[in-house]
Design a protein around this motif. Structure first.
Motif, PDB file in Angstrom:
ATOM      1  N   SER A  22      45.978  39.193  33.535  1.00 28.86           N
ATOM      2  CA  SER A  22      44.752  39.804  34.047  1.00 28.86           C
ATOM      3  C   SER A  22      44.058  38.958  35.104  1.00 28.86           C
ATOM      4  O   SER A  22      43.424  39.486  36.014  1.00 28.86           O
ATOM      5  N   TYR A  23      44.200  37.615  35.014  1.00 23.43           N
ATOM      6  CA  TYR A  23      43.464  36.763  35.955  1.00 23.43           C
ATOM      7  C   TYR A  23      43.920  36.929  37.398  1.00 23.43           C
ATOM      8  O   TYR A  23      43.166  36.636  38.337  1.00 23.43           O
ATOM      9  N   VAL A  47      50.324  43.212  34.993  1.00 19.98           N
ATOM     10  CA  VAL A  47      49.358  44.013  35.745  1.00 19.98           C
ATOM     11  C   VAL A  47      50.006  44.714  36.936  1.00 19.98           C
ATOM     12  O   VAL A  47      49.467  45.690  37.455  1.00 19.98           O
ATOM     13  N   PHE A  90      46.300  48.827  30.624  1.00 13.92           N
ATOM     14  CA  PHE A  90      45.851  47.448  30.483  1.00 13.92           C
ATOM     15  C   PHE A  90      46.088  46.931  29.070  1.00 13.92           C
ATOM     16  O   PHE A  90      46.321  45.735  28.867  1.00 13.92           O
ATOM     17  N   SER A  98      40.551  44.822  27.879  1.00  9.73           N
ATOM     18  CA  SER A  98      39.479  44.061  28.508  1.00  9.73           C
ATOM     19  C   SER A  98      38.726  44.972  29.460  1.00  9.73           C
ATOM     20  O   SER A  98      39.302  45.507  30.413  1.00  9.73           O
ATOM     21  N   GLY A 101      38.918  43.534  32.984  1.00  9.55           N
ATOM     22  CA  GLY A 101      40.190  43.776  33.650  1.00  9.55           C
ATOM     23  C   GLY A 101      40.359  45.218  34.075  1.00  9.55           C
ATOM     24  O   GLY A 101      40.843  45.507  35.168  1.00  9.55           O
TER      25      GLY A 101
END
Length: 235
Positions: A22-23, A47, A90, A98, A101
């Protein structure tokens, strides 16, 4: 980064999204906000797959009931259908999901015209074409011409030696597309995307051998796309 006298840069920037947690969405969102195109490698998981899958849904026309009437929505519509899919996709990346996210993915979809999806199992040339399409989507005509100049048989702008460097690199790495091959890829993609100025530039400055390049297979492929017909007729 190669700088020109007017202070612009001909160095193309493209973000390649391969898998990812996610980052990495922070970088993708930042790139899109700065009009840097993103090529998503579908089939790599993470992702990348989530964004590729919801991007396809966002392109579909859907109906939404409003005031007793069905209204046609076209393009990027952040509705409950899309929100639910974003959540489901996700969750595949993070079991607990999240909201942050999910929100970032939806923000990325607002710039979906800068996102190009290609499957990881495709041939290398298909990925190169995806990068070229991404550049054609995001760059102005003068910027694309600067990029093309690097691969042209004779340099038209500044920066001596770059074309020779590209030629030497091709000799060392024969499997990589040559300068001529790259110009040909730009020509086909520019025709498919109806970018007549770029097509004219390549032809006027002998970027490809027209008689050898436009084989029956190439012409048949171009005629499958309606926008290409006027350009082909001019040729």
């Amino acid at each position: 980064m190669t700088k020109h006298s007017e202070g612009t840069s001909c160095t193309p920037l493209v973000v390649l999204l391969y898998c990812g947690w996610s980052y990495v969405l922070d970088g993708v969102q930042s790139a899109l906000e700065n009009n840097v195109p993103v090529v998503v490698l579908q089939g790599t998981g993470g992702v990348a797959d989530a964004l590729a899958n919801v991007l396809e849904t966002s392109k579909k026309d859907r109906k939404s009931s409003s005031g007793g009437r069905d209204k046609e929505w076209t393009g990027t519509v952040i509705d409950e259908v899309l929100r639910q899919q974003v959540k489901e996709e996700f969750t595949k990346v993070h079991e607990k999901g999240s909201e942050v996210g999910e929100y970032k993915i939806m923000q990325c979809l607002q710039k979906r015209e800068l996102i190009t999806v290609v499957h990881i199992d495709e041939e290398e040339t298909t990925m190169v074409n995806a990068v070229i399409r991404a550049l054609l989507k995001s760059k102005s005509v003068p910027e694309v011409l600067r990029i093309l100049d690097y691969y042209m048989p004779a340099r038209l702008f500044d920066g001596e030696g770059a074309a020779a460097a590209a030629h030497n690199d091709n000799e060392q790495n024969p499997k990589h597309p040559s300068g001529k091959d790259t110009v040909g890829m730009f020509l086909v993609q520019a025709m498919l995307m109806d970018q007549a100025e770029i097509v004219q530039f390549i032809i006027d400055h002998n970027g490809v051998d027209i008689t050898a390049f436009f084989t029956k297979a190439v012409i048949s492929k171009l005629y499958e796309v309606q926008n290409c017909s006027p350009i082909l007729i001019k040729l």
